[in-house]
Design an enzyme around this catalytic site. Sequence first.
Site, mmCIF file in Angstrom:
data_model
loop_
_atom_site.group_PDB
_atom_site.id
_atom_site.type_symbol
_atom_site.label_atom_id
_atom_site.label_comp_id
_atom_site.label_asym_id
_atom_site.label_seq_id
_atom_site.Cartn_x
_atom_site.Cartn_y
_atom_site.Cartn_z
ATOM 1 N N GLU A 68 109.664 -39.413 88.589
ATOM 2 C CA GLU A 68 109.713 -37.838 87.786
ATOM 3 C C GLU A 68 108.365 -37.161 88.121
ATOM 4 O O GLU A 68 107.277 -37.640 88.371
ATOM 5 C CB GLU A 68 109.477 -37.207 86.485
ATOM 6 C CG GLU A 68 109.306 -36.491 86.045
ATOM 7 C CD GLU A 68 110.220 -36.441 84.613
ATOM 8 O OE1 GLU A 68 111.341 -37.377 84.668
ATOM 9 O OE2 GLU A 68 109.837 -35.023 83.966
ATOM 10 N N GLU A 93 101.936 -36.067 87.475
ATOM 11 C CA GLU A 93 101.162 -34.648 86.497
ATOM 12 C C GLU A 93 100.301 -34.300 87.451
ATOM 13 O O GLU A 93 98.929 -35.198 87.202
ATOM 14 C CB GLU A 93 102.265 -34.877 85.195
ATOM 15 C CG GLU A 93 101.123 -33.646 84.832
ATOM 16 C CD GLU A 93 101.713 -32.258 84.794
ATOM 17 O OE1 GLU A 93 102.597 -32.285 84.498
ATOM 18 O OE2 GLU A 93 101.237 -31.452 84.974
ATOM 19 N N ASP A 120 98.985 -34.297 93.516
ATOM 20 C CA ASP A 120 99.487 -33.504 93.656
ATOM 21 C C ASP A 120 100.697 -34.604 94.389
ATOM 22 O O ASP A 120 100.652 -35.505 94.988
ATOM 23 C CB ASP A 120 99.273 -33.060 95.065
ATOM 24 C CG ASP A 120 99.733 -32.266 95.160
ATOM 25 O OD1 ASP A 120 101.101 -32.126 95.522
ATOM 26 O OD2 ASP A 120 99.714 -32.104 96.583
ATOM 27 N N ASP A 143 108.044 -25.470 88.245
ATOM 28 C CA ASP A 143 107.387 -24.103 88.150
ATOM 29 C C ASP A 143 108.102 -23.090 88.985
ATOM 30 O O ASP A 143 107.989 -23.313 89.803
ATOM 31 C CB ASP A 143 105.641 -23.731 88.545
ATOM 32 C CG ASP A 143 103.914 -24.500 86.820
ATOM 33 O OD1 ASP A 143 104.905 -24.575 85.908
ATOM 34 O OD2 ASP A 143 103.925 -26.237 88.094
ATOM 35 N N LYS A 147 107.419 -14.344 90.993
ATOM 36 C CA LYS A 147 108.100 -13.750 91.261
ATOM 37 C C LYS A 147 107.632 -13.758 93.340
ATOM 38 O O LYS A 147 107.769 -14.715 93.939
ATOM 39 C CB LYS A 147 106.244 -12.619 91.326
ATOM 40 C CG LYS A 147 105.647 -11.983 89.887
ATOM 41 C CD LYS A 147 104.671 -10.964 90.364
ATOM 42 C CE LYS A 147 104.790 -10.578 88.730
ATOM 43 N NZ LYS A 147 103.681 -9.668 88.255
ATOM 44 N N ASP A 179 116.245 -23.188 84.403
ATOM 45 C CA ASP A 179 116.431 -22.792 83.534
ATOM 46 C C ASP A 179 115.770 -20.901 83.976
ATOM 47 O O ASP A 179 116.482 -20.104 83.632
ATOM 48 C CB ASP A 179 115.644 -22.348 81.568
ATOM 49 C CG ASP A 179 114.282 -22.022 82.410
ATOM 50 O OD1 ASP A 179 113.932 -22.133 82.895
ATOM 51 O OD2 ASP A 179 113.653 -22.344 80.794
ATOM 52 N N THR A 216 114.188 -30.744 76.753
ATOM 53 C CA THR A 216 112.433 -30.945 77.358
ATOM 54 C C THR A 216 111.993 -29.253 76.336
ATOM 55 O O THR A 216 112.813 -28.775 75.749
ATOM 56 C CB THR A 216 111.899 -31.425 78.588
ATOM 57 O OG1 THR A 216 112.235 -29.420 78.808
ATOM 58 C CG2 THR A 216 112.721 -31.858 79.036
ATOM 59 N N LYS A 217 110.687 -29.656 75.792
ATOM 60 C CA LYS A 217 109.917 -28.272 75.877
ATOM 61 C C LYS A 217 110.550 -26.627 76.519
ATOM 62 O O LYS A 217 110.792 -26.106 75.318
ATOM 63 C CB LYS A 217 108.962 -28.451 75.192
ATOM 64 C CG LYS A 217 108.063 -27.455 74.619
ATOM 65 C CD LYS A 217 105.847 -27.717 75.087
ATOM 66 C CE LYS A 217 105.812 -27.035 75.793
ATOM 67 N NZ LYS A 217 103.761 -26.758 76.189
ATOM 68 N N PHE A 218 110.652 -27.066 77.406
ATOM 69 C CA PHE A 218 110.955 -25.700 77.715
ATOM 70 C C PHE A 218 112.590 -25.153 78.224
ATOM 71 O O PHE A 218 112.825 -24.472 78.563
ATOM 72 C CB PHE A 218 110.632 -25.924 79.333
ATOM 73 C CG PHE A 218 109.046 -26.317 79.930
ATOM 74 C CD1 PHE A 218 109.071 -24.655 80.551
ATOM 75 C CD2 PHE A 218 108.058 -27.013 79.210
ATOM 76 C CE1 PHE A 218 107.667 -24.901 80.686
ATOM 77 C CE2 PHE A 218 107.118 -26.586 79.594
ATOM 78 C CZ PHE A 218 106.387 -25.789 80.577
HETATM 79 C C1 LIG Z 1 106.999 -26.059 84.430
HETATM 80 S S1 LIG Z 1 106.430 -27.616 84.152
HETATM 81 C C2 LIG Z 1 108.446 -28.565 83.611
HETATM 82 C C3 LIG Z 1 107.092 -29.685 82.986
HETATM 83 C C4 LIG Z 1 108.440 -30.802 82.063
HETATM 84 N N1 LIG Z 1 109.115 -31.270 83.299
HETATM 85 C C5 LIG Z 1 109.617 -29.829 81.894
HETATM 86 O O1 LIG Z 1 109.996 -30.480 82.056
HETATM 87 O O2 LIG Z 1 108.290 -29.849 80.221
HETATM 88 C C6 LIG Z 1 105.636 -27.812 86.030
HETATM 89 C C7 LIG Z 1 104.977 -28.933 86.034
HETATM 90 O O3 LIG Z 1 105.025 -29.058 87.049
HETATM 91 C C8 LIG Z 1 103.454 -29.046 87.051
HETATM 92 N N2 LIG Z 1 103.652 -29.717 88.915
HETATM 93 C C9 LIG Z 1 103.500 -28.887 89.773
HETATM 94 N N3 LIG Z 1 103.331 -29.012 90.317
HETATM 95 C C10 LIG Z 1 103.076 -30.694 90.718
HETATM 96 C C11 LIG Z 1 102.911 -31.004 92.176
HETATM 97 N N4 LIG Z 1 102.910 -30.275 92.991
HETATM 98 N N5 LIG Z 1 102.181 -32.467 91.672
HETATM 99 C C12 LIG Z 1 102.673 -32.627 90.425
HETATM 100 N N6 LIG Z 1 103.039 -32.185 89.114
HETATM 101 C C13 LIG Z 1 102.970 -30.813 89.268
HETATM 102 C C14 LIG Z 1 102.679 -28.674 86.698
HETATM 103 O O4 LIG Z 1 101.283 -28.909 86.057
HETATM 104 C C15 LIG Z 1 103.679 -28.649 85.078
HETATM 105 O O5 LIG Z 1 103.261 -29.750 83.996
#
Ligand SMILES: C[S@@+](CC[C@H](N)C(=O)[O-])C[C@H]1O[C@@H](n2cnc3c(N)ncnc32)[C@H](O)[C@@H]1O
Length: 238
Positions: A68, A93, A120, A143, A147, A179, A216-218
Site C-alpha cells: 500500500e 508513507e 518516497d 493527494d 489545481k 473521492d 478511511t477517514k478521507f
Molecule cells: C490524502 S492522504 C490519504 C491517506 C490514506 N490512504 C487514507 O485514505 O486515509 C495521501 C497520503 O499519501 C502520502 N504520500 C504521497 N506521496 C507519497 C509517496 N510518493 N510515497 C509515500 N507516501 C506518499 C502522503 O504523505 C499522504 O499521507
Amino acid sequence: MSDSNLEQAQADGKYIRTVRSFVKREGRLTRGQAAALERSWPTMGLTHQQGLLDLTQVFGREAPTVLEIGFGMGKSLVAMAAAAPEKNFIGIEVHRPGVGACLMEAETAGLTNLRVYEHDAVEVLRDCIADGALDTVQVFFPDPWHKKRHHKRRLIQPAFVEALRPKLALGGVLHLATDWENYAEHMLEVMSGAANWRNLAEDQGYIPRPSERPLTKFEQRGERLGHGVWDLKFSRIG
Ligand SMILES: C[S@@+](CC[C@H](N)C(=O)[O-])C[C@H]1O[C@@H](n2cnc3c(N)ncnc32)[C@H](O)[C@@H]1O
C-alpha cells in the site's frame, strides 16, 4: 498542505529538484506514536538503504504480498492486514506521524504480517521491490493536487504505472480509489492508455466499492461532503 505553503517550500528551494507527489510536513509525533516507533520499528520498519528485499526472509514465509502506497495513518492498512493473516502487507508513507500511528494500530491488532517504510514510494518501488514480487498494489485516496498547475504532482502518471507494472506478478492487481472526480477521470485515462493492463470493470470504467477496502477517514469525510468515491482495478497482463 496549502498552496501558499507549497509555494513557500518551493521558494525555499526544498522540493525543486524533482516533481514529487508530496510535500513533507514536519508534523509533531504524539507520545504514543513516538513510543510505538521506538518499540516496533526494529521488527516492523524497513529502510530504503536496505536495498532489494528478500520477502521470504523479511516475513519468514512465502505468501502473497500486498503493497500500500501512502497509507496515511494506517487505519485501513492495519484493518486489511488483520483481516488477511495469510497475506504479507507492506506499507509506504512519507509522513512520520502517520508511520507512528500505523505502528500503534498494528501493535493493538497484534499484527505479525505487516512491515512499513517511511520513504518516497517511487524510490522504494524502484530500489527495494523485486520484479514480480507483488500480488496487489493499492493506492487509496492519493493527494488529488486539485489545481491544474499541480496535476503533474499526482502520483498516478504514465511513467509511474509503467515503473510499477513489472513489480506485480502477472495477473497481479493495481487497486486505486479516490473521492475527487477529476482525479478519478485522470486515473482512468492513464490506466486505459497504459499497455499491458486489463480493466477489471465490466464496462471498462470504475468498479463497485470492493468489500475488502475498509472505510478511511478521507472517505468518511468525502461522504459527509457529498462526494462520490471511485474505485479502479487493473490487472497486469503483460
Ligand atoms: C490524502 S492522504 C490519504 C491517506 C490514506 N490512504 C487514507 O485514505 O486515509 C495521501 C497520503 O499519501 C502520502 N504520500 C504521497 N506521496 C507519497 C509517496 N510518493 N510515497 C509515500 N507516501 C506518499 C502522503 O504523505 C499522504 O499521507
